[in-house]
Design an enzyme around this catalytic site. Structure first.
Site, short mmCIF file in Angstrom:
data_model
loop_
_atom_site.label_atom_id
_atom_site.label_comp_id
_atom_site.label_asym_id
_atom_site.label_seq_id
_atom_site.Cartn_x
_atom_site.Cartn_y
_atom_site.Cartn_z
N ASN A 38 -10.19 0.29 -0.16
CA ASN A 38 -8.81 0.06 -0.52
C ASN A 38 -7.92 -0.59 -1.57
O ASN A 38 -8.71 -2.06 -1.95
CB ASN A 38 -8.06 -0.40 0.59
CG ASN A 38 -6.75 -1.12 0.93
OD1 ASN A 38 -5.78 -0.50 -0.40
ND2 ASN A 38 -6.31 -1.43 2.13
N HIS B 13 -3.35 7.35 2.17
CA HIS B 13 -3.68 5.82 1.59
C HIS B 13 -5.46 5.95 2.40
O HIS B 13 -5.62 6.11 3.29
CB HIS B 13 -2.11 5.31 2.16
CG HIS B 13 -3.14 3.56 1.86
ND1 HIS B 13 -3.36 3.23 0.50
CD2 HIS B 13 -2.78 2.23 2.90
CE1 HIS B 13 -3.95 1.85 0.95
NE2 HIS B 13 -3.53 1.70 1.84
N CYS C 77 0.68 -1.73 0.12
CA CYS C 77 -0.17 0.10 -0.07
C CYS C 77 0.92 1.06 0.22
O CYS C 77 -0.03 2.17 -0.17
CB CYS C 77 -0.73 0.25 1.24
SG CYS C 77 -2.13 -1.34 1.04
O1 UT7 Z 1 -4.20 -1.18 3.88
C1 UT7 Z 1 -3.41 -1.92 4.24
C2 UT7 Z 1 -3.57 -1.60 5.83
N1 UT7 Z 1 -4.44 -1.83 6.22
C3 UT7 Z 1 -4.70 -1.73 7.21
O2 UT7 Z 1 -4.99 -0.78 7.53
C4 UT7 Z 1 -6.05 -2.18 7.86
C5 UT7 Z 1 -6.24 -1.95 9.09
N2 UT7 Z 1 -6.99 -3.28 9.38
C6 UT7 Z 1 -8.48 -2.49 9.80
O3 UT7 Z 1 -9.29 -1.24 8.84
C7 UT7 Z 1 -9.75 -2.87 10.88
O4 UT7 Z 1 -8.98 -3.46 12.09
C8 UT7 Z 1 -10.43 -4.20 10.14
C9 UT7 Z 1 -11.59 -3.02 9.06
C10 UT7 Z 1 -10.23 -4.92 9.11
C11 UT7 Z 1 -11.56 -4.65 11.25
O5 UT7 Z 1 -11.68 -3.52 11.98
P1 UT7 Z 1 -11.94 -4.23 13.89
O6 UT7 Z 1 -12.69 -3.06 14.34
O7 UT7 Z 1 -11.05 -3.74 13.88
O8 UT7 Z 1 -11.83 -5.56 14.26
P2 UT7 Z 1 -12.08 -6.90 14.49
O9 UT7 Z 1 -10.87 -6.55 14.22
O10 UT7 Z 1 -11.42 -6.49 16.25
O11 UT7 Z 1 -12.99 -7.73 14.75
C12 UT7 Z 1 -13.89 -7.46 15.55
C13 UT7 Z 1 -15.54 -8.29 14.99
C14 UT7 Z 1 -14.74 -9.78 15.32
O12 UT7 Z 1 -15.60 -10.12 15.87
P3 UT7 Z 1 -16.03 -10.93 17.39
O13 UT7 Z 1 -14.04 -12.19 17.71
O14 UT7 Z 1 -15.68 -9.54 18.41
O15 UT7 Z 1 -16.94 -11.92 17.85
C15 UT7 Z 1 -14.39 -9.92 14.20
O16 UT7 Z 1 -14.53 -11.12 13.93
O17 UT7 Z 1 -15.25 -8.32 13.89
C16 UT7 Z 1 -16.09 -9.01 13.41
N3 UT7 Z 1 -15.77 -8.73 11.84
C17 UT7 Z 1 -16.83 -9.01 10.86
N4 UT7 Z 1 -17.88 -8.38 11.90
C18 UT7 Z 1 -19.18 -8.59 10.14
C19 UT7 Z 1 -14.61 -8.96 11.09
N5 UT7 Z 1 -14.72 -8.81 9.94
C20 UT7 Z 1 -16.49 -8.79 9.39
C21 UT7 Z 1 -17.46 -7.96 8.84
N6 UT7 Z 1 -18.57 -8.43 8.64
N7 UT7 Z 1 -16.87 -8.01 7.51
#
Ligand code: UT7
Length: 322
Positions: A279, A249, A113
């Protein structure tokens, strides 16, 4: 003294638009979750026969037109991508062929990225040292090919597209500074495990797709982007308030908002495309720049800060007088 400046911008997005609702039938997710946690509403997805170099070419042609130059002026092509058409030759060479340009250096840069910042940094150094006078700098990606459509943690996050600029030699800056960084110790937090030298293995099909520890990447991204912004501001002897536009980004609206807050910039001064494009990795900054130039927000003479963070980890920034 020779500097480089952005002479023109171009962008390309595939025709097919995929909404958040479409994911609801693929994985356990909802439009509401995707919007709230990422800011994404929709993304563009390449057609089956559409490649990274096709999209790069379309963006490059638009940047060449906007710059008022011709293909015969171009003497360097640097293309940032992690999703090239082929193992080799580089996608930059494929774009060069389509533009009927011969002889000039053309190569791909692989920095995930942060790829566009790396490519800009390299092209700027070519120009400042007299190695080129008119460079095409492109970011183009087809992440739809490396998405695991069964993984809700990653499949909703990415889109396809390309952005390009023409970078020209100039007596005035242009690019004040570009900063490229990496720390490979975090390689496994965001990666596609399979590659060429590790061997293809159909049994481990998921190894051909993006795997990410989203939460850890998120935390590291927010901290690192704050630090790189401070480095860029201090290195150029300017103040936060001098920046007219943040062109970041586009990974997650929450990351972008955190970066803007640290810069004390209101969101009206931040170019956001993550809602429409998701993204697009190395294409996201040049695409966002092109959108804001074409809709009249970014004007000649304004001061822009680019910043990016991605797999590697890699990160970088550039301070630019448009
Ligand atoms: O471009 C390169 C760099 N990339 C990035 O910068 C991406 C960085 N990360 C992010 O943007 C975020 O971490 C995400 C958008 C990927 C995830 O958001 P988050 O607030 O960090 O969520 P999380 O990973 O802590 O997950 C929270 C919950 C989990 O469920 P439990 O374990 O709490 O029951 C996940 O399984 O959200 C769940 N979850 C979803 N739920 C519905 C993860 N993806 C989804 C989804 N729909 N698509």
């Amino acid at each position: 003294m020779t500097f480089s400046r952005i002479a023109g911008t171009g962008g390309y997005l595939p025709e097919r638009v995929m909404t958040n609702e479409e994911f609801e039938s693929l994985v356990e997710t909802s439009d509401e979750w995707i919007r709230e946690r990422t800011g994404i509403k929709r993304r563009h997805v390449a057609a089956e026969d559409e490649t990274t170099s096709d999209m790069a070419l379309a963006a490059a042609r638009r940047a060449i037109d906007a710059a008022g130059v011709t293909t015969s002026d171009v003497d360097l092509i640097v293309l940032a991508t992690t999703t090239p058409d082929k193992v080799f030759p580089s996608s930059a060479c494929l774009v060069q062929r389509q533009l009927d340009i011969h002889d000039c250096p053309a190569f791909d840069v692989h920095a995930a990225c942060s790829g566009f910042i790396y490519a800009l940094d390299i092209a700027d150094r070519f120009i400042r040292t007299g190695g080129a006078a008119c460079a095409l700098v492109i970011g183009a990606e087809t992440y739809s090919r490396i998405i695991d459509w069964n993984d809700r943690g990653t499949c909703v996050l990415f889109g396809d597209g390309a952005g390009a600029i023409v970078l020209q030699a100039s007596d005035e800056p242009g690019i004040y500074s570009a900063h490229s960084h990496a720390d490979g110790q975090f390689a496994e937090l965001l990666h596609v495990p399979q590659g060429i030298s590790t061997g293809y293995d159909v049994v481990r099909a998921e190894a051909a797709f993006i795997q990410m520890k989203g939460n850890e990447v998120f935390r590291k991204a927010v901290g690192t982007l704050g630090a790189i912004a401070r480095e860029t501001i201090a290195g150029n002897g300017i103040e936060k308030k001098d920046i007219n536009w943040l062109v970041p980004h586009q990974a997650n609206l929450r990351i972008i908002k955190a970066a803007a807050k640290k810069l004390e910039l209101p969101m009206e001064r931040v170019v956001v495309t993550v809602d429409e494009h998701a993204n697009t990795s190395s294409a996201s900054i040049p695409l966002a720049l092109d959108v804001a130039v074409r809709d009249g927000r970014i004007k000649r003479g304004e001061l822009l800060l680019f910043e990016a963070f991605g797999a590697g980890f890699t990160w970088g920034s550039a301070l630019v007088r448009y």
